[in-house]
Write an enzyme that holds these catalytic residues in place. Sequence first.
Site, mmCIF file in Angstrom:
data_model
loop_
_atom_site.group_PDB
_atom_site.id
_atom_site.type_symbol
_atom_site.label_atom_id
_atom_site.label_comp_id
_atom_site.label_asym_id
_atom_site.label_seq_id
_atom_site.Cartn_x
_atom_site.Cartn_y
_atom_site.Cartn_z
ATOM 1 N N GLU A 74 0.791 -1.229 0.000
ATOM 2 C CA GLU A 74 0.000 0.000 0.000
ATOM 3 C C GLU A 74 0.825 1.282 0.000
ATOM 4 O OE1 GLU A 74 -2.898 -0.385 3.171
ATOM 5 O OE2 GLU A 74 -4.033 -1.818 1.973
ATOM 6 N N GLU A 123 -5.529 -8.858 0.249
ATOM 7 C CA GLU A 123 -6.145 -8.734 1.575
ATOM 8 C C GLU A 123 -7.622 -8.467 1.394
ATOM 9 O OE1 GLU A 123 -4.582 -5.738 4.250
ATOM 10 O OE2 GLU A 123 -2.511 -6.320 3.802
HETATM 11 C C1 GCB Z 1 -4.540 -3.070 5.175
HETATM 12 C C2 GCB Z 1 -3.145 -3.234 5.601
HETATM 13 C C3 GCB Z 1 -2.999 -4.141 6.815
HETATM 14 C C4 GCB Z 1 -4.088 -3.818 7.830
HETATM 15 C C5 GCB Z 1 -5.424 -4.067 7.183
HETATM 16 C C6 GCB Z 1 -6.608 -3.755 8.118
HETATM 17 O O1 GCB Z 1 -4.836 -2.728 4.070
HETATM 18 O O2 GCB Z 1 -2.312 -3.693 4.575
HETATM 19 O O3 GCB Z 1 -1.736 -3.963 7.354
HETATM 20 O O4 GCB Z 1 -3.947 -4.578 8.987
HETATM 21 O O5 GCB Z 1 -5.547 -3.248 6.057
HETATM 22 O O6 GCB Z 1 -7.055 -4.656 8.820
HETATM 23 O O7 GCB Z 1 -7.033 -2.613 8.151
#
Ligand code: GCB
Length: 618
Positions: free
Chosen positions: A429, A530
């Site tokens: 990101e 993710e």
């Molecule tokens: C994301 C990040 C990750 C966070 C996740 C979240 O996009 O890459 O590090 O933990 O979101 O749970 O918000």
Amino acid sequence: MKHSILLLFLAFSSLLNSQNDNLSDPKDIALSPIQNTKRNVLDLSGIWKFKKDSLNIGVKEQWYNGLTKTRSIAVPGSWNEQFDDMRDYLDWVWYETETYVPSNWKDQKVFLRVNDATYTANIWINGISVGYHEGCHVPFAFDISGYINWDKKNKIIIQVENQLSPERVPTGNVKGGSFETLPASNYDFFPYSGLNRSVELFSVPKSFIRDITVKTDYNEYVGVIDINVEKIGSYKTGNVYVYGGEKVIESSIKFIENQGVVKVEVPNVRLWGPKDPFLYTVKVTLGDKRNPVDIYELKAGVRKVSVNEKSILLNDEPVFLKGFGRHEDFPVLGRSSSNSLIVKDFELMKWTGANSFRTTHYPYDEENYNMADREGFLVIGETPGVGLYFLGDPESMEKRQRAMKRYITEMIYRDKNHPSIIMWCVANEPNDKAQLGQMGYTEDNDKKMAYEEFEKLFKQVRSLDATRLVMYVGVMFGPVDWFNLTDVIAINRYWGWYSSPGDIKTGANAISKELDRLHRKFKKPCMITEFGADAQAGLHAVNPEMFTEEYQKEFIKAYLDVADEKDFVTGMHVWNLADFKTSQGLIRFGGYNLKGVFTRDRRPKLAAWFLRNRWKEL
Ligand code: GCB
């Protein structure tokens, strides 16, 4: 007169000892330490002495000669978990241990290897300053041969500090950065500090094999293994052996300057892959065949990674990555290495039917990759480039870029020979805005500059390793044209969680449309690196509601259903394998990210059972 010369000498030597900006050489971590007839390893894991230095007076008071009034600390370990009074402490600390070094190592070069000191480390051996390293989650090593007391106790002192700063990677204390948290990390995991991985002494012969790079390919049934060897010393020849095939394959190697290359052909090759993670053994010797001066052995899987418009290809066949983002995180351990936890997490991933993971958001302890090689997992190896942005104070940005370049080198030097790693992830990101997910305006000039800086990192990765795919992970509302740089479009998405909260249907619609748009524009395979929802284990509802186990399960199901409809989606990684500790903030109940499909102590939530049914069937 004599007296003043003595004083001058003392002043000079204490200056020399006090600190040293001798940076470690990434080449010294290129091969992991091994024990054989030519090399030695001594693991210094154990309980060390520890002392906090909140006033940063240690150097002035010469603590490097020996610590007094200490407390005990486990190494590896994160100080923030071992000491409740130091949970949020990120400043200066000192570590000390002692070890004998046997005199039969005397005719060798002896190195101290620290597998992770988060974030900066200064090293002293017997009161003498040896060097300095900056950066976390990657090892560094120093040649300490000149400082050793043979057959006697040697004092090893390491000063560590983990201040959060916009000049570092990962970034912290960013003004206007993400949401306000304590500690003020610009990323969503706890900034666990200290010697999180093992510290080792290792020795190599004076003339030695410094690096081996194995690259593989195949033509029909014949495997091709290219072996590049770099050595130190005057020997001009060596030998290479490949074990594991129908017969042992042998080849001599000639060095020009310090480099030698050999191409080995393996008839009836067994290709490496999730179904048959077969590993050959590559042995390199230096010097005379019968009486070599050095020997190094490593495992190699013969495989090829490529990509077409719709899929990642392993050995010319499309593969679908089913798996997770993970964290090195567990109660009491914090971020420290634990083989038990590594084995447990692999067991859990296999239980769900996963075949893949990304090393979010930093290179992991090397045992993870050894396991993945043996178990046939497909790994995306990620740098610590999380919370990375390309705006603001130019000096800070230059420092971040320097850190990133160094990380890329260190990560690829250490991890390049693992067949399980199929892709490098340059950053998670990254943004041309300082604020995660911010929709704010960026001037065109700044956008251009950000793109060019980011492109440099891609070029560096590709020039160090042309055999793997290269990608980065795009953030919601992030710059879209950066996907021009990648082999695979990878996105983290939470439509239906951070946006349209409570409305999974709208979220799934949004992700479906976005995937179509991205694929139409770039004609590259896509993956969601993710997606997920927080769930408090034990919280239930008949109609899925946010934070219940049912909502998390339905969210994951909806995204997987969308992916199933699109033949250009090449992987789905659920966020996260297990709940993990993060900084305190409004959206992090109890200081935890609860998007794990397992709890932090590794018990399954509903979503884990769901994945097991879904993925085991596939
Ligand atoms: C994301 C990040 C990750 C966070 C996740 C979240 O996009 O890459 O590090 O933990 O979101 O749970 O918000």
